[in-house]
Design an enzyme around this catalytic site. Structure first.
Site, PDB file in Angstrom:
ATOM      1  CD  GLU A  41      -2.859  -1.053   2.413  1.00 28.10           C
ATOM      2  OE1 GLU A  41      -2.464  -0.499   3.445  1.00 28.10           O
ATOM      3  OE2 GLU A  41      -3.982  -1.584   2.300  1.00 28.10           O
ATOM      4  CD  GLU A  69      -3.733  -6.553   2.952  1.00 27.23           C
ATOM      5  OE1 GLU A  69      -4.432  -5.898   3.746  1.00 27.23           O
ATOM      6  OE2 GLU A  69      -2.552  -6.290   2.721  1.00 27.23           O
TER       7      GLU A  69
HETATM    8  C1  GLA Z   1      -4.047  -3.083   5.179  1.00 27.66           C
HETATM    9  C2  GLA Z   1      -2.643  -3.631   5.282  1.00 27.66           C
HETATM   10  C3  GLA Z   1      -2.486  -4.798   6.168  1.00 27.66           C
HETATM   11  C4  GLA Z   1      -3.342  -4.662   7.401  1.00 27.66           C
HETATM   12  C5  GLA Z   1      -4.758  -4.432   7.000  1.00 27.66           C
HETATM   13  C6  GLA Z   1      -5.672  -4.325   8.176  1.00 27.66           C
HETATM   14  O1  GLA Z   1      -4.740  -3.417   4.087  1.00 27.66           O
HETATM   15  O2  GLA Z   1      -2.069  -3.893   4.016  1.00 27.66           O
HETATM   16  O3  GLA Z   1      -1.127  -4.879   6.519  1.00 27.66           O
HETATM   17  O4  GLA Z   1      -2.889  -3.606   8.166  1.00 27.66           O
HETATM   18  O5  GLA Z   1      -4.847  -3.234   6.284  1.00 27.66           O
HETATM   19  O6  GLA Z   1      -6.965  -4.023   7.789  1.00 27.66           O
END
Ligand code: GLA
Length: 661
Positions: free
Chosen positions: A154, A307
């Site tokens: 991210e 994710e």
């Molecule tokens: C993000 C991150 C993860 C985690 C999630 C929790 O998407 O990439 O490492 O912190 O959020 O929701």
């Protein structure tokens, strides 16, 4: 990239999640192997936040521990999505390179102790990130477990430090060429802001009052380019050693520091993270929004949900659980729209650390839990959908999405605090989703000819090329709805003179806006068609368009609020206020009817969603998601891939995947 390389390797759709074996011991690893096999996990993302283990001190790499895990996963039949750990610099890095810690607009430098404590423009950070990506790729580029590279995590953090300032100046020189051009673009004649040397230019740090809007917009553009350059450096270091596809997991947030279109062009496979911000139907609409965006960023190609949370709904100051069945429905919402699987953060719930309460595939309670049983069921369901791999989704309607327009609506000094980009985008998508449609997102300069209807909410900034493209789209038969405050400025944030919106669009819309008239908070204006406007109004006159609804109040009484213009073989609509939900739904419904757009599966009751995936060989599948509390009868009994049985109804809260006849 040919996505089939990934799904062929996995033997179907991807299923799994972030896996951090370094948080556990050998006994748990053994259990992980068994549980992953039991749940049919076929892809694990490893290494995302493992920098401190991979490089315990500057320049000394230790991959021995990782060798063991990759070999173990391979033996257990689980492929690896190997991450570069660059979103989590270890404490030694920050202490050795304090100048690489990020600085806020107010000059406060952050310290380590969390994650993402780096400035993407700091040379020491960039060097260290490139080096570790190179070292990882050299070691694991051909590892038999390796299916995918996952650069960083991210790209999102902003910084305003001196390194960022120096890089910003280089970027500005390339963009503007000369200081004269920059001064002109930023309108520095106002408030005596003229720059006479490049060194005088800073990031838009905290200042006395409104900061220069051109500077702020260029900084947003610069920052996205800088993050993209950092991504490319790692990607290219990896490609020198490995032929496996490379991605970075994009967050599709409500705020935004990246030009997502640009990232979409640079990754081999678009992958995104999605976390709903409300339960129930809101979660379903949000998933559809993010999944439609992901597919659009991928240019319509298959993409991957990297994710999501098994049991996580971020609702303000609390995290709500999901109801039984939600995990399947939420996952299939993404698969329906082109995701090649469903991955989660994370496999096993951490015992300690900042995200110890974040839901997981294996919760604290262990495998004897509702969550793990649902996860296992999801694994079984996805395994039955292997034939969907590589198929794609078609849409006849689009919502325009442009980072420049988004950033432009974040500058200081706009006439109303209710001018917000993201909510307007969500609302436009929601109206189409409620109408049962699959929606693409498109950039205003994309070829739009395949869409029958295009909605343009919050398109405050529009380039000359964009305005011309939209004019042509209407002339050639498209139906366009431009919404209030649209196309008011060009790419430098310079106001369009002689009446808004930009001239080529005025022609297509058959209107001329003379004055923007923001409304007071809570103020509502009745319109002549029975709908209500709030937040904003405009004084406009028609120049060829028909007034479909007029204001009925105050100075604007009798003046057009909503217009429709037949232009060439298409129709240009303009909406000069924020309509109430019902009024907006009615308007969008009329546009769709006039343009002849119908859902893939018409006649479904409210709360039931249907999306169709098409294979290149002509096969197709309807994915039905029943968000309602009632079972829904199918028009005729059909074979359901999820259950392997013939279904005559989709159960309440349930799903079905039907081969189209
Ligand atoms: C993000 C991150 C993860 C985690 C999630 C929790 O998407 O990439 O490492 O912190 O959020 O929701």
């Amino acid at each position: 990239m040919d996505i089939r390389r990934l799904t062929d390797r996995l033997g179907g759709l991807a299923f799994g999640g972030d896996y951090s074996p370094e948080q556990w011991d050998a006994e748990v690893w053994k259990q992980d192997d068994e549980l992953m096999r039991h749940a049919r996990v076929n892809l694990a993302t490893v290494g995302v936040f493992s920098w401190a283990l991979m490089e315990p001190e500057e320049g000394r790499y230790d991959f021995g521990w990782l060798d063991g895990h990759l070999d173990r996963l391979h033996a257990a039949g689980v492929a690896v999505d190997l991450a570069t750990p660059t979103a989590g610099p270890p404490p030694w890095f920050s202490l050795a390179h304090p100048d690489a810690l990020p600085v806020g607009p107010d000059g406060t430098r952050l310290t380590h102790g969390s994650r993402d404590t780096y400035c993407v423009a700091a040379p020491a950070y960039r060097r260290a990130a490139r080096r570790i990506a190179d070292a990882l790729a050299e070691r694991y580029g051909d590892h038999p477990a390796l299916a995918l590279w996952h650069v960083h995590n991210e790209y999102v953090s902003l910084c305003h430090c001196d390194h960022a300032a120096a890089a910003f100046r280089v970027w500005l020189r390339a963009r503007h060429g000369s200081l004269d051009a920059l001064n002109e673009a930023w309108g520095t004649a106002f408030w005596s802001q003229r720059y006479t040397s490049w060194e005088q230019i800073l990031p838009p740090r905290q200042s006395q009052w409104h900061r220069n809007p051109g500077q702020a917009l260029d900084y947003s553009r610069f920052w996205s380019d800088e993050a993209l350059a950092a991504y490319r450096e790692q990607r290219d270091a990896i490609r020198a050693h490995s032929d496996r596809p490379v991605t970075t997991n994009l967050m599709l947030p409500r705020y935004q520091n990246l030009d997502l279109w640009a990232f979409g062009r640079e990754v081999d496979l678009v992958s995104v993270n999605h976390y709903p911000t409300g339960p129930g139907v809101e979660a379903a609409a949000h998933a559809a929004f993010d999944a439609d965006r992901a597919r659009s960023l991928a240019g319509g190609a298959p993409w991957l949900l990297m994710e999501s949370g098994t049991n996580t709904v971020y609702a303000g100051d609390r995290v709500l659980p999901k109801e039984p069945g939600d995990i399947l429905r939420n996952s299939l919402a993404h698969v329906a729209r082109g995701s090649e699987g469903a991955l989660f953060f994370q496999w096993r719930q951490s015992r300690a650390g900042a995200e110890q309460w974040h839901s997981s595939m294996v919760p604290h309670a262990g495998p004897d839990s509702r969550m793990f049983r649902e996860v296992t069921a999801l694994g079984e369901h996805l395994a039955r959908l292997g034939e969907l791999a590589g198929s794609t989704v078609r849409a006849e309607v689009a919502v325009l999405h442009d980072s420049d327009a988004w950033w432009a609506m974040q500058v200081d000094g706009l006439p109303s605090g209710e001018l917000e980009y993201y909510p307007a985008l969500r609302r436009a998508h929601r109206a189409l989703w409620d109408a049962g449609l699959t929606v693409d997102f498109a950039h205003p300069e994309h070829d739009l000819s395949r869409y029958r209807v295009v909605l343009a909410p919050a398109l405050f900034l529009l380039t000359d090329a964009g305005a011309e493209n939209l004019r042509r789209y209407v002339a050639d038969g498209g139906t366009l709805l431009l919404q209030h405050f649209g196309a008011a400025v060009d790419e430098h944030l310079h106001a369009r003179l002689g009446g808004y919106p930009a001239a080529p669009l005025r022609e297509a819309l058959g209107i001329r806006v003379e004055e923007y008239r923001p409304l007071a908070q809570g103020e509502e204006l009745a319109l002549s068609d029975g709908s209500t406007g709030s937040s904003w109004s405009e004084s406009l006159r028609t120049e060829g368009a028909e007034a479909v609804a007029a204001y009925t109040h105050g100075m604007l009484t009798g003046s057009p609020a909503l217009t429709r213009h037949t232009f060439g073989s298409g129709h240009g609509w303009y909406l000069s206020t924020r309509l109430d939900d019902a009024g907006y739904a009615t308007l969008v419904g009329r546009l769709l009817t006039e343009a002849g757009v119908t859902p893939d599966l018409p006649g479904l009751p409210a709360g039931v969603e249907a999306v169709t995936r098409h294979a290149p060989d002509g096969r197709s599948w309807h994915l039905l998601l029943n968000h309602s509390a009632e079972a829904v009868p199918l028009p005729q009994p059909a074979h359901d891939l999820l259950t392997g049985a013939t279904l005559s109804r989709v159960p309440a809260g349930g799903c079905a995947v039907l081969r189209a006849l």
